[in-house]
Design an enzyme around this catalytic site. Structure first.
Site, PDB file in Angstrom:
ATOM      1  N   TYR A  52      51.862  15.177  31.729  1.00 25.68           N
ATOM      2  CA  TYR A  52      52.922  15.920  32.428  1.00 25.68           C
ATOM      3  C   TYR A  52      54.125  15.040  32.762  1.00 25.68           C
ATOM      4  O   TYR A  52      55.250  15.526  32.831  1.00 25.68           O
ATOM      5  CB  TYR A  52      52.347  16.636  33.663  1.00 25.68           C
ATOM      6  CG  TYR A  52      51.542  17.855  33.260  1.00 25.68           C
ATOM      7  CD1 TYR A  52      50.169  17.796  33.161  1.00 25.68           C
ATOM      8  CD2 TYR A  52      52.185  19.040  32.909  1.00 25.68           C
ATOM      9  CE1 TYR A  52      49.434  18.895  32.726  1.00 25.68           C
ATOM     10  CE2 TYR A  52      51.467  20.141  32.473  1.00 25.68           C
ATOM     11  CZ  TYR A  52      50.087  20.062  32.381  1.00 25.68           C
ATOM     12  OH  TYR A  52      49.389  21.148  31.925  1.00 25.68           O
ATOM     13  N   ARG A  55      56.086  15.383  29.635  1.00 24.52           N
ATOM     14  CA  ARG A  55      56.754  16.700  29.558  1.00 24.52           C
ATOM     15  C   ARG A  55      57.902  16.777  30.560  1.00 24.52           C
ATOM     16  O   ARG A  55      58.956  17.355  30.263  1.00 24.52           O
ATOM     17  CB  ARG A  55      55.737  17.813  29.797  1.00 24.52           C
ATOM     18  CG  ARG A  55      54.722  17.963  28.655  1.00 24.52           C
ATOM     19  CD  ARG A  55      53.878  19.189  28.809  1.00 24.52           C
ATOM     20  NE  ARG A  55      54.677  20.408  28.779  1.00 24.52           N
ATOM     21  CZ  ARG A  55      54.205  21.590  29.156  1.00 24.52           C
ATOM     22  NH1 ARG A  55      52.951  21.689  29.597  1.00 24.52           N
ATOM     23  NH2 ARG A  55      54.973  22.665  29.120  1.00 24.52           N
ATOM     24  N   HIS A 105      53.654  30.323  35.755  1.00 28.38           N
ATOM     25  CA  HIS A 105      52.748  29.223  35.389  1.00 28.38           C
ATOM     26  C   HIS A 105      53.110  27.931  36.104  1.00 28.38           C
ATOM     27  O   HIS A 105      52.669  26.843  35.710  1.00 28.38           O
ATOM     28  CB  HIS A 105      52.749  29.002  33.874  1.00 28.38           C
ATOM     29  CG  HIS A 105      52.113  30.115  33.115  1.00 28.38           C
ATOM     30  ND1 HIS A 105      52.280  30.276  31.756  1.00 28.38           N
ATOM     31  CD2 HIS A 105      51.334  31.148  33.513  1.00 28.38           C
ATOM     32  CE1 HIS A 105      51.608  31.355  31.362  1.00 28.38           C
ATOM     33  NE2 HIS A 105      51.022  31.899  32.403  1.00 28.38           N
ATOM     34  N   CYS A 135      49.689  15.837  54.217  1.00 24.69           N
ATOM     35  CA  CYS A 135      48.387  15.367  54.719  1.00 24.69           C
ATOM     36  C   CYS A 135      48.112  13.904  54.369  1.00 24.69           C
ATOM     37  O   CYS A 135      47.126  13.335  54.831  1.00 24.69           O
ATOM     38  CB  CYS A 135      47.265  16.255  54.175  1.00 24.69           C
ATOM     39  SG  CYS A 135      46.883  15.963  52.437  1.00 24.69           S
ATOM     40  N   THR A 172      57.821  34.446  23.041  1.00 23.47           N
ATOM     41  CA  THR A 172      56.417  34.284  23.391  1.00 23.47           C
ATOM     42  C   THR A 172      55.526  34.865  22.294  1.00 23.47           C
ATOM     43  O   THR A 172      55.859  35.876  21.687  1.00 23.47           O
ATOM     44  CB  THR A 172      56.085  34.922  24.762  1.00 23.47           C
ATOM     45  OG1 THR A 172      54.732  34.633  25.100  1.00 23.47           O
ATOM     46  CG2 THR A 172      56.333  36.425  24.776  1.00 23.47           C
ATOM     47  N   ASN A 197      62.309  37.546  19.305  1.00 19.87           N
ATOM     48  CA  ASN A 197      61.444  36.425  18.942  1.00 19.87           C
ATOM     49  C   ASN A 197      61.827  35.923  17.556  1.00 19.87           C
ATOM     50  O   ASN A 197      62.484  36.647  16.798  1.00 19.87           O
ATOM     51  CB  ASN A 197      59.989  36.915  18.950  1.00 19.87           C
ATOM     52  CG  ASN A 197      59.029  35.798  19.369  1.00 19.87           C
ATOM     53  OD1 ASN A 197      59.255  35.126  20.363  1.00 19.87           O
ATOM     54  ND2 ASN A 197      57.982  35.619  18.593  1.00 19.87           N
TER      55      ASN A 197
HETATM   56  N1  APR Z   1      63.672  31.360  19.186  1.00 23.20           N
HETATM   57  C1  APR Z   1      62.865  32.434  19.496  1.00 23.20           C
HETATM   58  N2  APR Z   1      61.509  32.392  19.429  1.00 23.20           N
HETATM   59  C2  APR Z   1      60.960  31.228  19.033  1.00 23.20           C
HETATM   60  C3  APR Z   1      61.731  30.089  18.681  1.00 23.20           C
HETATM   61  C4  APR Z   1      63.156  30.193  18.771  1.00 23.20           C
HETATM   62  N3  APR Z   1      63.961  29.177  18.462  1.00 23.20           N
HETATM   63  N4  APR Z   1      60.875  29.086  18.296  1.00 23.20           N
HETATM   64  C5  APR Z   1      59.623  29.596  18.405  1.00 23.20           C
HETATM   65  N5  APR Z   1      59.676  30.886  18.829  1.00 23.20           N
HETATM   66  C6  APR Z   1      58.557  31.795  19.107  1.00 23.20           C
HETATM   67  C7  APR Z   1      57.378  31.626  18.171  1.00 23.20           C
HETATM   68  O1  APR Z   1      57.508  32.451  17.037  1.00 23.20           O
HETATM   69  C8  APR Z   1      56.199  32.067  19.056  1.00 23.20           C
HETATM   70  O2  APR Z   1      55.993  33.468  18.939  1.00 23.20           O
HETATM   71  O3  APR Z   1      58.074  31.468  20.391  1.00 23.20           O
HETATM   72  C9  APR Z   1      56.679  31.741  20.475  1.00 23.20           C
HETATM   73  C10 APR Z   1      56.007  30.534  21.128  1.00 23.20           C
HETATM   74  O4  APR Z   1      54.650  30.836  21.302  1.00 23.20           O
HETATM   75  P1  APR Z   1      53.678  29.823  22.080  1.00 23.20           P
HETATM   76  O5  APR Z   1      53.857  28.473  21.563  1.00 23.20           O
HETATM   77  O6  APR Z   1      52.320  30.449  22.027  1.00 23.20           O
HETATM   78  O7  APR Z   1      54.241  29.818  23.570  1.00 23.20           O
HETATM   79  P2  APR Z   1      54.036  30.887  24.754  1.00 23.20           P
HETATM   80  O8  APR Z   1      53.872  32.262  24.224  1.00 23.20           O
HETATM   81  O9  APR Z   1      55.114  30.661  25.735  1.00 23.20           O
HETATM   82  O10 APR Z   1      52.631  30.369  25.384  1.00 23.20           O
HETATM   83  C11 APR Z   1      52.128  31.059  26.499  1.00 23.20           C
HETATM   84  O11 APR Z   1      50.357  29.466  26.744  1.00 23.20           O
HETATM   85  O12 APR Z   1      49.894  27.292  26.447  1.00 23.20           O
HETATM   86  C12 APR Z   1      50.053  28.244  27.403  1.00 23.20           C
HETATM   87  O13 APR Z   1      50.767  28.099  29.657  1.00 23.20           O
HETATM   88  C13 APR Z   1      51.198  27.921  28.342  1.00 23.20           C
HETATM   89  O14 APR Z   1      52.999  29.325  29.107  1.00 23.20           O
HETATM   90  C14 APR Z   1      52.249  28.968  27.984  1.00 23.20           C
HETATM   91  C15 APR Z   1      51.409  30.106  27.437  1.00 23.20           C
END
Ligand code: APR
Length: 228
Positions: A52, A55, A105, A135, A172, A197
């Site tokens: 972290y 990150r 999150h 604490c 997402t 997306n």
């Molecule tokens: N523009 C738009 N969408 C994008 C881009 C971009 N430049 N680059 C990637 N993506 C899309 C991908 O196609 C994918 O569908 O973003 C999505 C990312 O998916 P994940 O990596 O699974 O991320 P997320 O959905 O945020 O993960 C959910 O999982 O790991 C845990 O807690 C963590 O919050 C996170 C949760």
């Protein structure tokens, strides 16, 4: 017109913050069991703190992109109507100027005391010696929701989703619940649901409307259709 905007890692991808499940995503390079579970933290806290810290350093070096900025513009143009529910632990929405942001999150720039539950702004570099200002215990952890833990603010999120007229999901993959279930809840409640997306996701079928492409392009274009 109340608008709920769910964002995921894809909205911050063009700011240089990798996603989780895409090619070279974080979970293709790290074992999430080791770095993103309470059990992993108990087994090897230094590994988790280092993960972290890295990150957080990336987050501090990153800048909001055109997608974050467009959402801040939308909120400014429609005061009180827009809420961002983000799965992201970066603060790029806030740095772009968005005020109404729910981080379900958690947040990289927040620390949580595992002994007393106190929260405070995380030092840029946390260590196992980082002490709780309340604490005094050296039981600090990143204030991030790990797998197996309950996301934050779920009651408020459920209320907002049940009452919204437009529900938008941005960047997402729709693979992690409860966030991935929000679109279906919004649709059941009568909202018009839009997916922005890079490509189709696990939940694309739930949406009335889908626009595929990089967030920095599709989000400003979609905001333009609302602000006209
Ligand atoms: N523009 C738009 N969408 C994008 C881009 C971009 N430049 N680059 C990637 N993506 C899309 C991908 O196609 C994918 O569908 O973003 C999505 C990312 O998916 P994940 O990596 O699974 O991320 P997320 O959905 O945020 O993960 C959910 O999982 O790991 C845990 O807690 C963590 O919050 C996170 C949760």
């Amino acid at each position: 017109m109340s608008i709920v905007i769910l964002t995921g890692a894809g909205i911050s991808a063009e700011s240089g913050l990798g996603t989780f499940r895409d090619k070279d995503g974080l979970w293709t390079r790290y074992d999430l069991e080791e770095v993103a579970t309470p059990e992993g933290f108990a087994r090897n806290p230094q590994l988790v703190v280092d993960f972290y810290n890295a990150r957080r350093a990336n987050c501090l070096a990153a800048r909001p992109n055109a997608a974050h900025e467009a959402l801040a513009r939308l909120e400014a143009a429609r005061p009180g109507e827009v809420v961002i529910v983000t799965q992201n632990v970066d603060d790029l929405h806030q740095r772009a100027g968005s005020q109404s942001v729910i981080q379900m999150h958690g947040a990289l720039r927040s620390a949580l005391c595992a002994a007393c539950g106190h929260r405070w702004p995380a030092p840029d570099v946390m260590s196992l010696a980082t002490a709780c200002p309340s604490c005094g215990a050296a039981r600090a952890r990143p204030d991030v929701v790990w797998f197996g833990e309950i996301p934050y603010h779920m009651d408020e999120i459920a209320d907002r989703v049940a009452a919204c007229e437009i529900f938008v999901a941005i960047g997402t993959s729709g693979q992690v619940y409860p966030a991935a279930g929000l679109a279906a809840e919004a649709r059941r409640a009568g909202a018009h649901c839009v997916e922005l997306n890079l490509e189709a996701s696990e939940i694309s079928r739930v949406f009335h409307e889908r626009r595929f492409g990089p967030a920095s392009q599709v989000v400003p274009a979609w905001v333009e259709t609302l602000l006209g």
